[in-house]
Design an enzyme around this catalytic site. Structure first.
Site, mmCIF file in Angstrom:
data_model
loop_
_atom_site.group_PDB
_atom_site.id
_atom_site.type_symbol
_atom_site.label_atom_id
_atom_site.label_comp_id
_atom_site.label_asym_id
_atom_site.label_seq_id
_atom_site.Cartn_x
_atom_site.Cartn_y
_atom_site.Cartn_z
ATOM 1 N N GLY A 57 2.080 -12.547 25.970
ATOM 2 C CA GLY A 57 2.292 -13.993 26.007
ATOM 3 C C GLY A 57 3.222 -14.323 27.155
ATOM 4 O O GLY A 57 3.882 -13.436 27.698
ATOM 5 N N CYS A 84 2.845 -5.791 25.731
ATOM 6 C CA CYS A 84 3.649 -6.631 26.627
ATOM 7 C C CYS A 84 4.643 -7.480 25.822
ATOM 8 O O CYS A 84 5.530 -6.943 25.164
ATOM 9 C CB CYS A 84 2.716 -7.468 27.494
ATOM 10 S SG CYS A 84 3.547 -8.151 28.908
ATOM 11 N N TYR A 85 4.469 -8.814 25.777
ATOM 12 C CA TYR A 85 5.393 -9.643 24.993
ATOM 13 C C TYR A 85 5.406 -9.196 23.524
ATOM 14 O O TYR A 85 6.447 -9.206 22.864
ATOM 15 C CB TYR A 85 4.998 -11.122 25.111
ATOM 16 C CG TYR A 85 5.886 -12.044 24.297
ATOM 17 C CD1 TYR A 85 7.168 -12.357 24.731
ATOM 18 C CD2 TYR A 85 5.445 -12.571 23.079
ATOM 19 C CE1 TYR A 85 7.991 -13.189 23.973
ATOM 20 C CE2 TYR A 85 6.257 -13.395 22.319
ATOM 21 C CZ TYR A 85 7.531 -13.712 22.773
ATOM 22 O OH TYR A 85 8.345 -14.516 22.030
ATOM 23 N N HIS A 171 -0.903 -3.675 30.131
ATOM 24 C CA HIS A 171 -2.082 -4.229 29.448
ATOM 25 C C HIS A 171 -3.233 -3.222 29.418
ATOM 26 O O HIS A 171 -3.902 -3.029 30.428
ATOM 27 C CB HIS A 171 -2.538 -5.507 30.172
ATOM 28 C CG HIS A 171 -1.616 -6.653 29.937
ATOM 29 N ND1 HIS A 171 -1.722 -7.478 28.854
ATOM 30 C CD2 HIS A 171 -0.542 -7.076 30.639
ATOM 31 C CE1 HIS A 171 -0.763 -8.387 28.885
ATOM 32 N NE2 HIS A 171 -0.025 -8.167 29.967
ATOM 33 N N GLU A 173 -6.021 -3.649 27.928
ATOM 34 C CA GLU A 173 -7.315 -4.332 27.784
ATOM 35 C C GLU A 173 -7.930 -4.738 29.113
ATOM 36 O O GLU A 173 -9.104 -5.088 29.163
ATOM 37 C CB GLU A 173 -7.160 -5.573 26.874
ATOM 38 C CG GLU A 173 -6.347 -6.737 27.443
ATOM 39 C CD GLU A 173 -4.840 -6.567 27.289
ATOM 40 O OE1 GLU A 173 -4.385 -5.425 27.088
ATOM 41 O OE2 GLU A 173 -4.113 -7.574 27.398
ATOM 42 N N ASP A 229 -26.454 -21.525 22.465
ATOM 43 C CA ASP A 229 -25.770 -21.510 21.165
ATOM 44 C C ASP A 229 -26.569 -22.229 20.077
ATOM 45 O O ASP A 229 -26.800 -21.686 18.995
ATOM 46 C CB ASP A 229 -24.376 -22.155 21.265
ATOM 47 C CG ASP A 229 -23.555 -21.557 22.373
ATOM 48 O OD1 ASP A 229 -23.916 -20.447 22.831
ATOM 49 O OD2 ASP A 229 -22.572 -22.178 22.802
ATOM 50 N N LYS A 370 -19.432 -15.394 22.934
ATOM 51 C CA LYS A 370 -20.669 -15.729 23.650
ATOM 52 C C LYS A 370 -21.528 -14.489 23.944
ATOM 53 O O LYS A 370 -22.748 -14.522 23.780
ATOM 54 C CB LYS A 370 -20.295 -16.425 24.966
ATOM 55 C CG LYS A 370 -21.455 -17.010 25.716
ATOM 56 C CD LYS A 370 -21.662 -18.424 25.292
ATOM 57 C CE LYS A 370 -22.735 -19.118 26.058
ATOM 58 N NZ LYS A 370 -22.840 -20.521 25.661
#
Ligand code: XMP
Length: 514
Positions: A57, A84-85, A171, A173, A229, A370
């Protein structure tokens, strides 16, 4: 007894990467949800997570309004990974020490593993990681060991493996971290010992059964937009309900060339949907007459669409349900650490219906991202060209014509749009580009055609790359493609004598011009 369905919970502290972590975990076959940091401990426990990830964050734990969780959360007896945060929150709450770093660290860093850790199993001792932080941890909580370092950060990871608490300052990810996925995998499968139980193939079967049980022979309606969608949602519901599902497609006259007819044919013939085509082009044109202001245009189109849909829905008797293509990113409560943001554009899409219509909602895609919807769509037999279609805004071409919208301008823009689409397709770029489209600027400029002076309209071409429409950059289109498009637009469309290429990114510009 072995648990049948594994679940990971991410507690969101406002990182731009939170959804990315969730998607990576799901790609690994594990179900994952995101809750905001201020969720109650009961809500967190109710979810029954097998492990909890504390996201990054933008805040500092010392900010006046820094987002926190209560310390009690660590009493939930599951493995934790702070990123991280999230790691700093863990350190701060468990009596470690966090301080502002002398230099904000942003970008690549070389990580050195200094202690063996289950988290780093299979990673090289030295590798590249992606950092983005202002504060650093200078003292880990007691009973934690430091497992890695970088040049600027002496505590790049820590852990208390007995209590299953882990923290990473970098990070894992993002693609830039060499062993990022392996580290996440180690946390999921070696530490949290979760099972790969999230399978999209099962999703279709389960959803169809759920919808069948829920609707039990009663009727539902669904507004189709032509986009992926609403189409996937309708096809899923149709599998469960057959002709008890009634779809409505409103042609607002602001669609691309031949789009309305092609879409309805496809819905009926290929997807076998029970769909009513409502031609409302004249109503929209009338309502938009003389309206120049972009926000006014958006509001008029949204309101009129709603009125028409409601009127059509009322004609179908004894309806109990409304099917909608809401996706997971629309459902996640967004974490705003910097206060409320202002409305840039009031969006209109078919997802905005339920406020007015009192029907029970069926949102078969509300747990999905998505990319997962695309896989489901493909499994349901919807052709790839529909699944990978570029996004098209609800207000359609009206927000790509600057100022007044009228029949002639729509005709001009439709032709330009058809040419752009054709050439981008020919170049094999259609599904590689987020969006590519022309914009009509009814400002006249001077040109020379044959031996004659011309004084005609301007068209701009916009082509952007993006992963979610939130930020975007213009595509560096090949000059030959640009030349072909501009030559065709000018020679084939009467009333246009100049074409320009939009070279702004988002921010500061937006993707659509209005
Ligand atoms: P902007 O112009 O805000 O667009 O940068 C971001 C993305 O959203 C699409 N867009 C819309 N989609 N209804 C929609 O369903 C709308 O009213 C709308 N306005 C913009 C736009 O095409 C881009 O992909």
């Amino acid at each position: 007894m072995e648990k049948v369905f594994s679940k990971i919970l991410i507690i969101d502290f406002g990182s731009q990467y939170t959804q990315l972590i969730a998607r990576k975990i799901r790609e690994d076959g594990v179900y994952c949800e995101i809750y905001p940091f201020n969720s109650s401990i009961e809500k967190i426990k109710d979810f029954k997570p097998d492990a909890i990830i504390l996201s990054g964050g933008p805040s500092s734990v010392y900010d006046k309004h820094a987002p926190f969780i209560t310390e009690d959360v660590f009493n939930i007896n599951v493995p934790f990974l702070g990123i991280c945060y999230g790691m700093q929150v863990m350190a701060h709450l468990l009596s470690g020490e966090v301080k502002p770093a002398k230099n904000r660290e942003y970008g690549y860093s070389k990580l050195r593993i200094i202690e063996e850790s289950e988290l780093f199993r299979g990673c090289e001792k030295s590798s590249l990681v992606w950092m983005s932080h202002g504060d650093i941890i200078i003292k880990p909580p007691s009973h934690f060991i430091v497992t890695s370092q970088t040049e600027n950060c002496s505590i790049a990871s820590f852990e208390n493996s007995e209590k299953n608490l882990y923290g990473l300052q970098f990070h894992p990810e993002v693609a830039h971290t060499d062993y990022g996925l392996r580290i996440l995998n180690n946390f999921l499968f070696n530490i949290a010992k979760v099972k790969k139980t999230w399978k999209l193939e099962d999703f279709i079967e389960n959803k169809v059964r759920d919808i069948k049980n829920l609707t039990n022979g009663k009727k539902a309606i669904c507004a189709l937009s032509g986009g992926v969608d609403s189409t996937v949602a309708a096809v899923l519901a149709n599998k469960a309900m057959g002709d008890k599902l009634r779809c409505i497609f409103v042609d607002n006259g602001l669609l691309r060339e031949n789009e309305g007819k092609a879409v309805i044919k496809f819905y009926k013939e290929n997807l076998k949907l029970n769909v009513k085509f409502v031609n409302a082009a004249n109503l929209f044109l009338k309502a938009l007459k003389g309206v120049k202001n972009p926000e006014k245009k958006r509001k008029i189109i949204g309101k009129l669409f709603m009125e028409i849909f409601e009127k059509e829905a009322k004609k179908i008797k004894d309806v109990d349900f409304l099917v909608q293509g809401t996706l997971y990113p629309d459902v996640i409560e967004s974490v705003r650490v910097f206060g409320a943001s202002s409305i840039i554009k009031s969006h209109h899409n078919v997802g905005g219906l339920p406020k007015k219509i009192r029907l029970k909602l069926i949102e078969p895609l509300r747990e999905l991202f998505k990319d997962e919807v695309r896989v489901i769509g493909n499994n349901l037999g919807i052709p790839m060209e529909v699944i990978n279609r570029q996004p098209f805004p609800g207000p359609g071409l009206a927000i790509r014509i600057m100022g007044d919208v009228d029949k002639n301008r729509l005709k001009t823009l439709r032709r330009a749009d058809a040419i752009v689409t054709e050439e981008i397709k020919k170049a094999g770029l259609e599904d590689k580009i987020w969006q590519s489209f022309p914009v009509l600027i009814p400002v006249k400029t001077v040109g020379v055609m044959g031996d004659k002076r011309s004084y005609e309209s301007l068209i701009a071409l916009r082509a952007v790359g993006s992963s979610d429409g939130m930020t975007a950059d213009f595509i560096k289109l090949d000059y030959d493609i640009l030349r072909t498009i501009s030559a065709r637009v000018i020679s084939e469309i009467k009333g246009v004598n100049r074409m320009v290429y939009d070279i702004t990114s988002k921010p500061p510009s937006t993707i659509e011009w209005e």
